[in-house]
Design a protein around this motif. Structure first.
Motif, PDB file in Angstrom:
ATOM      1  N   TRP A 122       0.807  -1.215   0.000  1.00 58.20           N
ATOM      2  CA  TRP A 122       0.000   0.000   0.000  1.00 58.20           C
ATOM      3  C   TRP A 122       0.844   1.271   0.000  1.00 58.20           C
ATOM      4  O   TRP A 122       0.362   2.341  -0.368  1.00 58.20           O
ATOM      5  N   VAL A 123       2.114   1.182   0.405  1.00 55.48           N
ATOM      6  CA  VAL A 123       2.955   2.382   0.509  1.00 55.48           C
ATOM      7  C   VAL A 123       3.149   3.056  -0.860  1.00 55.48           C
ATOM      8  O   VAL A 123       2.995   4.277  -0.962  1.00 55.48           O
ATOM      9  N   PRO A 124       3.478   2.304  -1.945  1.00 57.63           N
ATOM     10  CA  PRO A 124       3.595   2.978  -3.241  1.00 57.63           C
ATOM     11  C   PRO A 124       2.288   3.615  -3.715  1.00 57.63           C
ATOM     12  O   PRO A 124       2.315   4.666  -4.375  1.00 57.63           O
ATOM     13  N   ILE A 125       1.172   3.034  -3.381  1.00 54.62           N
ATOM     14  CA  ILE A 125      -0.117   3.599  -3.799  1.00 54.62           C
ATOM     15  C   ILE A 125      -0.387   4.912  -3.063  1.00 54.62           C
ATOM     16  O   ILE A 125      -0.760   5.919  -3.680  1.00 54.62           O
ATOM     17  N   VAL A 126      -0.174   4.912  -1.764  1.00 51.49           N
ATOM     18  CA  VAL A 126      -0.376   6.138  -0.979  1.00 51.49           C
ATOM     19  C   VAL A 126       0.644   7.205  -1.389  1.00 51.49           C
ATOM     20  O   VAL A 126       0.299   8.386  -1.539  1.00 51.49           O
ATOM     21  N   GLY A 127       1.894   6.783  -1.597  1.00 53.28           N
ATOM     22  CA  GLY A 127       2.923   7.729  -2.036  1.00 53.28           C
ATOM     23  C   GLY A 127       2.578   8.360  -3.370  1.00 53.28           C
ATOM     24  O   GLY A 127       2.763   9.567  -3.567  1.00 53.28           O
ATOM     25  N   ALA A 128       2.060   7.554  -4.294  1.00 44.80           N
ATOM     26  CA  ALA A 128       1.667   8.086  -5.608  1.00 44.80           C
ATOM     27  C   ALA A 128       0.504   9.060  -5.466  1.00 44.80           C
ATOM     28  O   ALA A 128       0.488  10.115  -6.123  1.00 44.80           O
ATOM     29  N   ALA A 129      -0.454   8.734  -4.620  1.00 46.12           N
ATOM     30  CA  ALA A 129      -1.617   9.611  -4.445  1.00 46.12           C
ATOM     31  C   ALA A 129      -1.211  10.960  -3.840  1.00 46.12           C
ATOM     32  O   ALA A 129      -1.656  12.019  -4.310  1.00 46.12           O
ATOM     33  N   VAL A 130      -0.353  10.924  -2.832  1.00 48.20           N
ATOM     34  CA  VAL A 130       0.088  12.170  -2.190  1.00 48.20           C
ATOM     35  C   VAL A 130       0.914  13.004  -3.169  1.00 48.20           C
ATOM     36  O   VAL A 130       0.721  14.224  -3.289  1.00 48.20           O
ATOM     37  N   THR A 131       1.813  12.344  -3.886  1.00 48.59           N
ATOM     38  CA  THR A 131       2.642  13.053  -4.856  1.00 48.59           C
ATOM     39  C   THR A 131       1.791  13.636  -5.976  1.00 48.59           C
ATOM     40  O   THR A 131       2.019  14.770  -6.421  1.00 48.59           O
TER      41      THR A 131
END
Length: 172
Positions: free
Chosen positions: A136-145
């Protein structure tokens, strides 16, 4: 050999054992000073678990994100050209003319995009090494970015007269 030595099968006293080992008698040994150390805290952390599917998903998402970051960052570095293409696709009459802000905010957006991916990758690797669930970390990171870069792109876009005229015509 002396006869004071116990025979096979006989029990020797502690003094006889020390004498046979070549150690001084117990009376001649000075007691050692023992410093009490605090008891170690109980470790409650569970050991790292192997999660091959999570590892694969995380690495695949990071790889996809890296390709996306490289391609998008290059287009952000030439934001005025990208904005012209976007305006043509939307059917907006006119061209993007806010070049100064477009270059500045495009560069900022590209830097934010690269930094966001690097932070996301670092957090993902850290969690993978600890054996924690990480997909889930890459998904959340992509959303925030994406949220932050969208704001960076919106600044020059909303400062462009042709785009603002298009927005005003939609409301009428």
């Amino acid at each position: 050999m002396s006869d004071t030595r116990p025979q096979y099968g006989e029990l020797a006293t502690p003094e006889e054992q020390r004498l046979a080992a070549g150690l001084p008698p117990i009376d001649e040994v000075q007691p050692a000073v023992v410093v009490a150390e605090p008891a170690p805290q109980a470790v409650t952390a569970e050991p790292a678990r192997r999660r091959p599917v999570d590892r694969f998903a995380t690495i695949a998402l990071l790889a996809y994100g890296l390709i996306n970051v490289v391609m998008t960052a290059m287009s952000y570095l030439d934001l005025p050209a990208s904005m012209n293409q976007t305006m043509k696709m939307l059917g907006i009459d006119g061209e993007f003319t806010n070049f100064a802000q477009g270059r500045l905010w495009g560069t900022i957006a590209a830097i934010v995009l690269v930094a966001g991916w690097c932070i996301t990758a670092a957090l993902s690797v850290r969690r993978l090494r600890r054996g924690k669930l990480t997909w889930w970390v890459p998904i959340v990171g992509a959303a925030v970015t994406l949220l932050i870069t969208s704001v960076c792109i919106a600044v020059p876009m909303l400062g462009d007269p042709a785009f603002m005229a298009y927005l005003n015509s939609i409301g009428q």
